[in-house]
Design a protein around this motif. Structure first.
Motif, mmCIF file in Angstrom:
data_model
loop_
_atom_site.group_PDB
_atom_site.id
_atom_site.type_symbol
_atom_site.label_atom_id
_atom_site.label_comp_id
_atom_site.label_asym_id
_atom_site.label_seq_id
_atom_site.Cartn_x
_atom_site.Cartn_y
_atom_site.Cartn_z
ATOM 1 N N PHE A 125 0.836 -1.204 0.000
ATOM 2 C CA PHE A 125 0.000 0.000 0.000
ATOM 3 C C PHE A 125 0.873 1.256 0.000
ATOM 4 O O PHE A 125 0.603 2.209 -0.731
ATOM 5 N N ALA A 126 1.933 1.266 0.815
ATOM 6 C CA ALA A 126 2.817 2.430 0.888
ATOM 7 C C ALA A 126 3.516 2.683 -0.446
ATOM 8 O O ALA A 126 3.667 3.835 -0.868
ATOM 9 N N ARG A 127 3.935 1.620 -1.126
ATOM 10 C CA ARG A 127 4.547 1.768 -2.458
ATOM 11 C C ARG A 127 3.539 2.329 -3.454
ATOM 12 O O ARG A 127 3.839 3.247 -4.220
ATOM 13 N N LYS A 128 2.357 1.762 -3.458
ATOM 14 C CA LYS A 128 1.302 2.179 -4.387
ATOM 15 C C LYS A 128 0.915 3.640 -4.164
ATOM 16 O O LYS A 128 0.635 4.376 -5.104
ATOM 17 N N ASP A 129 0.918 4.066 -2.900
ATOM 18 C CA ASP A 129 0.541 5.429 -2.533
ATOM 19 C C ASP A 129 1.731 6.396 -2.626
ATOM 20 O O ASP A 129 1.607 7.562 -2.270
ATOM 21 N N ASN A 130 2.896 5.885 -3.081
ATOM 22 C CA ASN A 130 4.139 6.665 -3.186
ATOM 23 C C ASN A 130 4.595 7.249 -1.849
ATOM 24 O O ASN A 130 5.235 8.290 -1.802
ATOM 25 N N ALA A 131 4.242 6.600 -0.770
ATOM 26 C CA ALA A 131 4.701 7.029 0.552
ATOM 27 C C ALA A 131 6.124 6.543 0.818
ATOM 28 O O ALA A 131 6.813 7.068 1.686
ATOM 29 N N ILE A 132 6.556 5.547 0.031
ATOM 30 C CA ILE A 132 7.900 4.995 0.163
ATOM 31 C C ILE A 132 8.575 5.132 -1.199
ATOM 32 O O ILE A 132 8.035 4.706 -2.217
ATOM 33 N N LYS A 133 9.748 5.719 -1.203
ATOM 34 C CA LYS A 133 10.452 5.977 -2.468
ATOM 35 C C LYS A 133 11.311 4.801 -2.917
ATOM 36 O O LYS A 133 11.427 4.534 -4.090
ATOM 37 N N SER A 134 11.946 4.105 -1.951
ATOM 38 C CA SER A 134 12.796 2.971 -2.321
ATOM 39 C C SER A 134 12.634 1.859 -1.296
ATOM 40 O O SER A 134 12.110 2.071 -0.201
ATOM 41 N N ASN A 135 13.119 0.688 -1.666
ATOM 42 C CA ASN A 135 13.037 -0.448 -0.745
ATOM 43 C C ASN A 135 13.880 -0.239 0.510
ATOM 44 O O ASN A 135 13.658 -0.883 1.526
ATOM 45 N N ASP A 136 14.841 0.675 0.444
ATOM 46 C CA ASP A 136 15.664 0.979 1.621
ATOM 47 C C ASP A 136 14.850 1.691 2.695
ATOM 48 O O ASP A 136 15.219 1.691 3.862
ATOM 49 N N ASP A 137 13.752 2.326 2.286
ATOM 50 C CA ASP A 137 12.911 3.073 3.222
ATOM 51 C C ASP A 137 11.784 2.239 3.815
ATOM 52 O O ASP A 137 10.974 2.766 4.572
ATOM 53 N N LEU A 138 11.698 0.965 3.445
ATOM 54 C CA LEU A 138 10.582 0.136 3.903
ATOM 55 C C LEU A 138 10.580 -0.021 5.424
ATOM 56 O O LEU A 138 11.597 -0.389 6.013
ATOM 57 N N PRO A 139 9.441 0.260 6.046
ATOM 58 C CA PRO A 139 9.341 -0.018 7.481
ATOM 59 C C PRO A 139 9.405 -1.525 7.732
ATOM 60 O O PRO A 139 9.070 -2.326 6.862
ATOM 61 N N THR A 140 9.797 -1.882 8.930
ATOM 62 C CA THR A 140 9.855 -3.294 9.300
ATOM 63 C C THR A 140 8.527 -3.713 9.912
ATOM 64 O O THR A 140 7.677 -2.881 10.222
ATOM 65 N N GLY A 141 8.359 -4.994 10.127
ATOM 66 C CA GLY A 141 7.167 -5.503 10.783
ATOM 67 C C GLY A 141 7.004 -4.927 12.176
ATOM 68 O O GLY A 141 5.897 -4.609 12.614
ATOM 69 N N ASP A 142 8.132 -4.751 12.891
ATOM 70 C CA ASP A 142 8.071 -4.148 14.230
ATOM 71 C C ASP A 142 7.514 -2.733 14.166
ATOM 72 O O ASP A 142 6.759 -2.312 15.040
ATOM 73 N N ASP A 143 7.890 -1.990 13.126
ATOM 74 C CA ASP A 143 7.365 -0.631 12.954
ATOM 75 C C ASP A 143 5.851 -0.657 12.791
ATOM 76 O O ASP A 143 5.139 0.150 13.384
ATOM 77 N N TYR A 144 5.361 -1.568 11.976
ATOM 78 C CA TYR A 144 3.924 -1.641 11.704
ATOM 79 C C TYR A 144 3.110 -2.132 12.901
ATOM 80 O O TYR A 144 1.930 -1.844 12.999
#
Length: 189
Positions: A125-144
């Motif tokens: 969802f974050a990728r689709k919504d352009n909230a995340i620019k690259s895979n390096d910025d992906l939050p972890t499961g702990d973050d979610y």
């Protein structure tokens, strides 16, 4: 209880009442009563909302980040999967997992399936919504899962547990089933 076997023979009303409350949450609409003849204390539990009501109960004194609970249930491959979740402003995650109404305190395959699906779906969802620019910025499961209150409940034939105390579900097929159902339902939500 036999005092020659058990070191403590005092029965705790509160421990039994908490377990019966859990069972009422897990079995929507069932009415369970408990009475203590020693002191006349009596409680009755009935929750039409099932595990939705359980999450509401767990978040009762917390500031909710969204009023609507996310809840879904579906049967897949003869396994009933039911999940209810809601975020609050705390930093801790509150997770309750059950397999055939048994509290699996250490989680197991149903919990790992849920966690994987939650992380994957929110990242998509974050990728689709352009909230995340690259895979390096992906939050972890702990973050979610920070501030998440969730109840994962499965009902399945022939459950397998890690130990005699049934603290962890080990049916390997359940992980994929819970993951698939959660992916599908959260994506739709």
């Amino acid at each position: 209880p036999d005092g020659t076997i058990f070191p403590e023979t005092i029965i705790s009303f509160d421990i039994i009442a908490n377990r019966l409350r859990e069972l009422a949450f897990l079995n929507s609409g069932i009415r369970i009563s408990i009475g203590d003849e020693r002191n006349g204390k009596h409680e009755e539990f009935c929750y039409e909302g099932g595990i939705r009501s359980f999450v509401e109960h767990l978040n009762l004194n917390k500031k909710k980040l969204h009023e609507d609970l996310v809840a879904f249930s579906k049967t897949s491959d003869n396994v009933f999967v039911e999940v209810a979740l809601q975020y609050n402003d705390s930093y801790n995650e509150t997770v309750f997992c059950f397999a055939n109404s048994i509290n699996t305190h250490d989680g197991g395959t149903h919990l790992s399936g849920f966690k994987t699906a939650l992380t994957r779906t929110l990242n998509q969802f974050a990728r689709k919504d352009n909230a995340i620019k690259s895979n390096d910025d992906l939050p972890t499961g702990d973050d979610y899962r920070e501030g998440l209150t969730v109840v994962v409940n499965v009902k399945l034939p022939n459950p397998q547990f890690e130990s005699q105390t049934k603290v962890k579900l080990t049916n390997t097929d359940v992980e994929g089933i819970v993951q698939s159902v959660t992916n599908s339902e959260l994506s739709e939500y």
